[in-house]
Design a protein around this motif. Structure first.
Motif, PDB file in Angstrom:
ATOM      1  N   UNK A   1       0.829  -1.217   0.000  1.00  0.00           N
ATOM      2  CA  UNK A   1       0.000   0.000   0.000  1.00  0.00           C
ATOM      3  C   UNK A   1       0.862   1.264   0.000  1.00  0.00           C
ATOM      4  N   UNK A   2       1.837   1.390   0.908  1.00  0.00           N
ATOM      5  CA  UNK A   2       2.692   2.586   0.982  1.00  0.00           C
ATOM      6  C   UNK A   2       3.971   2.232   1.729  1.00  0.00           C
ATOM      7  N   UNK A   3       5.030   1.966   1.002  1.00  0.00           N
ATOM      8  CA  UNK A   3       6.252   1.466   1.633  1.00  0.00           C
ATOM      9  C   UNK A   3       6.905   2.498   2.551  1.00  0.00           C
ATOM     10  N   UNK A   4       6.729   3.814   2.211  1.00  0.00           N
ATOM     11  CA  UNK A   4       7.354   4.847   3.048  1.00  0.00           C
ATOM     12  C   UNK A   4       6.766   4.831   4.463  1.00  0.00           C
TER      13      UNK A   4
ATOM     14  N   UNK B   1       1.312  13.758   6.712  1.00  0.00           N
ATOM     15  CA  UNK B   1       2.338  14.477   5.951  1.00  0.00           C
ATOM     16  C   UNK B   1       2.552  13.863   4.580  1.00  0.00           C
ATOM     17  N   UNK B   2       2.444  12.540   4.463  1.00  0.00           N
ATOM     18  CA  UNK B   2       2.619  11.888   3.155  1.00  0.00           C
ATOM     19  C   UNK B   2       1.446  12.190   2.221  1.00  0.00           C
ATOM     20  N   UNK B   3       0.214  12.251   2.784  1.00  0.00           N
ATOM     21  CA  UNK B   3      -0.951  12.625   1.965  1.00  0.00           C
ATOM     22  C   UNK B   3      -0.787  14.058   1.477  1.00  0.00           C
ATOM     23  N   UNK B   4      -0.311  14.917   2.395  1.00  0.00           N
ATOM     24  CA  UNK B   4      -0.098  16.336   2.044  1.00  0.00           C
ATOM     25  C   UNK B   4       0.931  16.469   0.925  1.00  0.00           C
ATOM     26  N   UNK B   5       1.939  15.569   0.951  1.00  0.00           N
ATOM     27  CA  UNK B   5       2.978  15.636  -0.075  1.00  0.00           C
ATOM     28  C   UNK B   5       2.581  14.910  -1.353  1.00  0.00           C
ATOM     29  N   UNK B   6       1.417  14.260  -1.362  1.00  0.00           N
ATOM     30  CA  UNK B   6       0.939  13.566  -2.552  1.00  0.00           C
ATOM     31  C   UNK B   6       1.577  12.212  -2.778  1.00  0.00           C
ATOM     32  N   UNK B   7       2.239  11.647  -1.720  1.00  0.00           N
ATOM     33  CA  UNK B   7       2.904  10.348  -1.848  1.00  0.00           C
ATOM     34  C   UNK B   7       1.944   9.175  -1.701  1.00  0.00           C
ATOM     35  N   UNK B   8       0.801   9.411  -1.101  1.00  0.00           N
ATOM     36  CA  UNK B   8      -0.157   8.332  -0.879  1.00  0.00           C
ATOM     37  C   UNK B   8      -1.553   8.923  -0.775  1.00  0.00           C
TER      38      UNK B   8
END
Length: 596
Positions: free
Chosen positions: A171-174, A280-287
């Motif tokens: 789903x999201x490795x980060x 923060x990852x949603x905000x950055x568009x990563x997930x």
């Protein structure tokens, strides 16, 4: 992983856990089935997180799509519930079967090993009846913790962790990596907690064995306790012995509580970190929203399962400590092993015994010399009586003849062959023992007499032995005859009756050598007369060794040997010894006569 094992007095050795698994080898198919059920059950946690995250996402869809999707996910939840309904009971049942069979096997192996230990092993305080009973009872049951619920939980949690990692990284490795970094904190806490538990379990185990010994002695000697009104004393002693385990239990409870508290604190810290990092990852568009929840639920539910495994830490630690105790028994080789079938046997036994230059000290009393250069010849078919002061070693001769112990130096021969060269079981079958206080088992009179013979004794043999022992008449007069229960340690019978049953038990195997260890000294005059008459009948044509306290019972012996300070100081017939001026035997007779 390895366990410490060994006798308390020795440096502990390492025992691999695979040895315990080997004991469970016959149940491998059952364990494999249980592992499969545990893996399926463990995978339901991450699958549940996948369903839950998708279910949450449906609430943000248009009404018509939300309605159809919610029905689909609801059915998925029902199916997942049905899978758990089958997998969880299957896991518990199969591991319980394997664990219960392991307990039975360990108890049987340990008891067999204990029965074949040399007598000197039981002289040590750590091998008292109470301690051995506690080890057979509690330790064997505790070992199940390593192949029972604890092992099932470990397999299940491993499946949960593996499935959770796969879902999270897909789903999201980060975000998965961030959360994964925090997991070792929880593992370190669980590890420290288990170390504390291991120490507490080992200490309390020894304390409980001591308390068990007190209870065992009190119950086994309840008539003595009652006659001296010592109930309160025994109770106080038991309370004192239980005080140590109580303190250890309180410390264990505090450690366990603090450990669980820290575990849940770290778990909530992980929740906070994952939500913050996900935002923060949603905000950055990563997930996206759905994947964050997939990662969060997949890893946190898997971590929750792993943290729950620490609840088995006390049981696992106790099981490891018990496994050490079990293997300490299983690994010890008996110095005088009656199950060893090697050694000589003779077609016919004459009963010629020679004791040559024997020196001996009891293993638990190495500073006290019992014999030094003891020499004695016992001719076939003759009766030799051993007399002397209390503690002179008379009964020790009988124990050496039966190879309860081996001489420190010198040798004992039977028909010209050293006792150590004979097969031990065969050697003991040639001897019949009647002791001062015979031990009868809580069974029928028939069973107690039959006990004397290797194999099944026929009814005719039992009756013949009873007739010879002057026991048949009193047994026949009992309401249930030979089926009468004798009670624990023969408590339902008088001393004379017990002794005659013991004589019948000794002669039912037709021994070539008869060993009488103060067989009449604990009886009243009438019982002594009846028992002595029985002994006189069974001593005919048998090599007989008599240890006597009452000198009147041995006047007819072929040889009387006087034991003093570990050597034979006088030897001969009664008429000869009584006339030796200032002789030791003459002084014993005079002392005995004056005391009467």
């Amino acid at each position: 992983m390895e366990l410490d094992a060994g006798e308390p007095s020795k440096t502990p050795t390492k025992v691999p856990l695979r040895r315990l698994a080997y004991l469970n080898k016959p149940e491998i198919p059952v364990l494999i089935g249980g592992a499969i059920a545990a893996i399926i059950n463990g995978a339901t946690y991450p699958v549940f997180s996948l369903l839950l995250s998708n279910m949450i996402k449906t609430f943000y869809e248009p009404p018509h799509k939300m309605k159809s999707d919610s029905k689909f996910w609801a059915v998925m939840f029902v199916i997942l519930g049905l899978v758990s309904l089958v997998a969880h009971p299957g896991r518990s049942y199969l591991f319980a079967v394997a664990g219960s069979k392991l307990i039975k096997r360990i108890r049987s192996l340990c008891f067999e090993k204990v029965l074949n230990m040399e007598v000197g092993w039981f002289d040590k305080p750590e091998n008292s009846s109470g301690a051995i009973g506690a080890r057979l009872s509690a330790d064997a049951a505790n070992v199940r913790g390593l192949v029972g619920d604890a092992l099932a939980q470990i397999v299940q949690d491993s499946a949960s962790a593996a499935a959770g990692l796969v879902i999270a990284f897909a789903a999201c490795w980060q975000l998965a990596l961030i959360i994964l970094v925090l997991v070792p904190l929880m593992s370190a806490n669980a590890f420290v907690q288990m170390k504390f538990m291991k120490g507490f379990s080992a200490d309390s185990k020894v304390m409980y064995e001591e308390a068990s010994q007190v209870a065992n002695d009190a119950v086994g000697s309840i008539r003595t306790v009652a006659s001296f009104c010592a109930e309160e004393k025994v109770m106080q002693l038991y309370r004192n012995k239980c005080e140590g385990p109580k303190r250890a239990g309180i410390k264990q409870g505090l450690t366990s509580g603090i450990g669980f508290g820290v575990s849940f604190f770290l778990l909530n810290c992980m929740y906070a970190t994952s939500f913050y990092a996900g935002a923060r990852l949603i905000e950055a568009g990563e997930t996206n929203f759905g994947d964050v929840f997939k990662v969060f639920f997949a890893l946190t539910l898997a971590a929750l399962g792993v943290s729950q495994s620490s609840s088995f830490a006390p049981d696992t630690t106790k099981a490891k400590s018990s496994a050490v105790s079990v293997f300490a028994i299983l690994d010890r080789e008996s110095e005088i092993d009656p199950s060893d079938e090697s050694g000589l046997t003779l077609e016919t036994v004459k009963g010629e015994i020679e004791i040559r230059h024997v020196s001996f000290k009891y293993p638990t009393r190495p500073d006290v010399e019992i014999f030094r250069d003891l020499c004695l010849t016992i001719h076939s078919g003759k009766t030799v009586a051993l007399v002397g002061e209390s503690g002179s070693g008379k009964s020790t001769v009988i124990q050496l003849l039966q190879r309860f112990y081996n001489p420190d130096s010198g040798y004992i021969t039977l028909d010209g062959t050293e006792l150590q060269k004979f097969q031990l079981k065969w050697l003991r079958l040639q001897m019949g023992l009647v002791s001062q206080e015979p031990v009868l088992f809580n069974d029928t009179i028939r069973a107690n007499i039959a006990y004397g013979k290797d194999g099944d004794a026929t009814e005719a043999e039992i009756l013949a032995a009873s007739e010879l022992a002057n026991a048949h008449n009193f047994i026949s007069g009992l309401h249930q005859g030979y089926n009468t229960m004798v009670g624990e340690r023969g408590v339902q019978m008088s001393g004379g009756q017990k002794q005659r049953v013991a004589i019948a038990r000794a002669i039912v195997k037709s021994p070539k050598i008869l060993l009488l260890d103060e067989a009449t000294s604990a009886l009243d005059a009438e019982s002594e007369r009846v028992v002595q008459d029985a002994l006189d009948r069974v001593m005919v044509n048998r090599t007989t060794v008599v240890v006597a306290h009452r000198l009147s019972t041995i006047k007819g012996a072929d040889v009387i040997a006087v034991v003093k300070n570990g050597v034979i100081v006088e030897k001969g017939k009664h008429e000869k010894l009584i006339n030796i001026k200032d002789g030791f035997y003459a002084s014993l007779v005079a002392l005995h006569s004056s005391s009467n």
